[in-house]
Design a protein around this motif. Sequence first.
Motif, PDB file in Angstrom:
ATOM      1  N   GLY A 149       0.822  -1.207   0.000  1.00 24.24           N
ATOM      2  CA  GLY A 149       0.000   0.000   0.000  1.00 24.24           C
ATOM      3  C   GLY A 149       0.854   1.254   0.000  1.00 24.24           C
ATOM      4  N   ILE A 150       0.228   2.359  -0.331  1.00 25.05           N
ATOM      5  CA  ILE A 150       0.908   3.644  -0.405  1.00 25.05           C
ATOM      6  C   ILE A 150       1.337   4.095   0.989  1.00 25.05           C
ATOM      7  CG2 ILE A 150       0.620   6.109  -0.926  1.00 25.05           C
ATOM      8  CD1 ILE A 150       0.779   4.550  -3.454  1.00 25.05           C
ATOM      9  N   GLY A 151       2.543   4.640   1.094  1.00 26.04           N
ATOM     10  CA  GLY A 151       2.993   5.295   2.307  1.00 26.04           C
ATOM     11  C   GLY A 151       3.370   4.361   3.433  1.00 26.04           C
ATOM     12  N   GLY A 201      -1.588  14.220  -2.234  1.00 22.23           N
ATOM     13  CA  GLY A 201      -2.951  14.035  -2.740  1.00 22.23           C
ATOM     14  C   GLY A 201      -3.961  13.977  -1.610  1.00 22.23           C
ATOM     15  N   ASP A 202      -4.821  12.958  -1.643  1.00 19.63           N
ATOM     16  CA  ASP A 202      -5.861  12.808  -0.627  1.00 19.63           C
ATOM     17  C   ASP A 202      -5.412  11.997   0.581  1.00 19.63           C
ATOM     18  OD1 ASP A 202      -7.727  14.208  -2.181  1.00 19.63           O
ATOM     19  OD2 ASP A 202      -8.287  12.397  -3.290  1.00 19.63           O
ATOM     20  N   PHE A 203      -4.162  11.552   0.611  1.00 14.45           N
ATOM     21  CA  PHE A 203      -3.728  10.660   1.685  1.00 14.45           C
ATOM     22  C   PHE A 203      -3.567  11.370   3.030  1.00 14.45           C
ATOM     23  CE2 PHE A 203      -2.674   8.063  -1.994  1.00 14.45           C
ATOM     24  CZ  PHE A 203      -3.170   6.831  -1.585  1.00 14.45           C
ATOM     25  N   GLY A 204      -3.642  12.692   3.023  1.00 11.35           N
ATOM     26  CA  GLY A 204      -3.645  13.412   4.287  1.00 11.35           C
ATOM     27  C   GLY A 204      -4.835  13.040   5.146  1.00 11.35           C
ATOM     28  N   GLU A 205      -5.969  12.744   4.496  1.00 14.95           N
ATOM     29  CA  GLU A 205      -7.156  12.340   5.248  1.00 14.95           C
ATOM     30  C   GLU A 205      -6.920  11.023   5.969  1.00 14.95           C
ATOM     31  OE1 GLU A 205      -9.725  14.311   5.622  1.00 14.95           O
ATOM     32  OE2 GLU A 205      -8.799  15.782   4.285  1.00 14.95           O
ATOM     33  N   LEU A 206      -6.222  10.092   5.319  1.00 11.94           N
ATOM     34  CA  LEU A 206      -5.908   8.823   5.968  1.00 11.94           C
ATOM     35  C   LEU A 206      -4.935   9.037   7.132  1.00 11.94           C
ATOM     36  CD1 LEU A 206      -5.520   6.131   3.157  1.00 11.94           C
ATOM     37  CD2 LEU A 206      -7.306   6.315   4.883  1.00 11.94           C
ATOM     38  N   ARG A 208      -4.787  22.622   0.597  1.00 13.43           N
ATOM     39  CA  ARG A 208      -4.806  21.340   1.304  1.00 13.43           C
ATOM     40  C   ARG A 208      -3.826  21.346   2.463  1.00 13.43           C
ATOM     41  NH1 ARG A 208      -5.358  16.287  -2.973  1.00 13.43           N
ATOM     42  NH2 ARG A 208      -7.545  16.613  -3.501  1.00 13.43           N
ATOM     43  N   ALA A 209      -2.631  21.883   2.240  1.00  8.77           N
ATOM     44  CA  ALA A 209      -1.644  21.947   3.319  1.00  8.77           C
ATOM     45  C   ALA A 209      -2.157  22.800   4.466  1.00  8.77           C
ATOM     46  CB  ALA A 209      -0.323  22.494   2.785  1.00  8.77           C
ATOM     47  N   GLN A 210      -2.742  23.931   4.136  1.00  8.66           N
ATOM     48  CA  GLN A 210      -3.303  24.818   5.164  1.00  8.66           C
ATOM     49  C   GLN A 210      -4.402  24.106   5.946  1.00  8.66           C
ATOM     50  OE1 GLN A 210      -6.189  27.798   3.979  1.00  8.66           O
ATOM     51  NE2 GLN A 210      -4.963  29.395   5.014  1.00  8.66           N
TER      52      GLN A 210
END
Length: 268
Positions: A138-140, A186-191, A209-211
């Motif tokens: 998986g990613i990350g 991308g959207d992986f910050g939510e995870l 997104r960073a903010q």
Amino acid sequence: MNVGELERALFEAFPARDAEPWDRVGLSVGDPDAEVAGVACALDATVASLDEAVRRGANVLVTHHPVYLSAPDRFCPAAPGRPSSSATVFEAARRGVSIISMHTNLDRSCAARTLLPRLMGLAARTSLEWAEEPERTGIGGICETDPITVKELALRAQEAFATCAQAWGRPDALVRRIAFVGGSLGDFGELALEHGCDAVVTGELGYHRAQDLALRGLSVVLLGHDRIEQPFCRILADATAHAGVAQDRIHIIPLPQQWWVPSQGGHA
């Protein structure tokens, strides 16, 4: 070993099923039946990396990033009015250099998961994408650490990856759980938030997104898309050697200075 055999061996290490549907992995240019004389590993497939591959006696360029995701209208010599991928494919075919890319399938590998944190003396216990299934690709990656501040994390990261970091979040905020994601977050910050991470180390992320993530309690350390993924060239070189190519015929192309920071005298 021929090019097709090398491609199959790399897919055994980084299965095509792990790649995103939109991705272009595997052989994009070249003759599968051509004998492998030498292999150059690079982050990107560019005319410059082709030049370096040929200079080193390699007729195969193995890259992390594909030549293109959307094919250009034509394959022609370099010109300002055409995408650079057009010239890369043209030159590769003209010079008899095959290009093989392992992109999001490599991103999901255990090798990628463990390498990035290891450069900072950390160990990833599981992926970010499938945090509850440590054996699954998986990613990350997710790491635990003794408490450090965001500032300390950013300084360690920029030293480990030889770049200048940009950090979002309070410098004195304490970090205990860190997510690593190569390339773009991308959207992986939510995870990362979902799995209780205090910070994420990644290559790039847009301003809004960073903010937003920082305001929600997830500090973000940005190192540059290319700087955080250049170590993947070592993974590609090791996989090429494992496939049967002699070590003395495998070369890693250094990352070019594509961007720089004026305050640091032109060196990013």
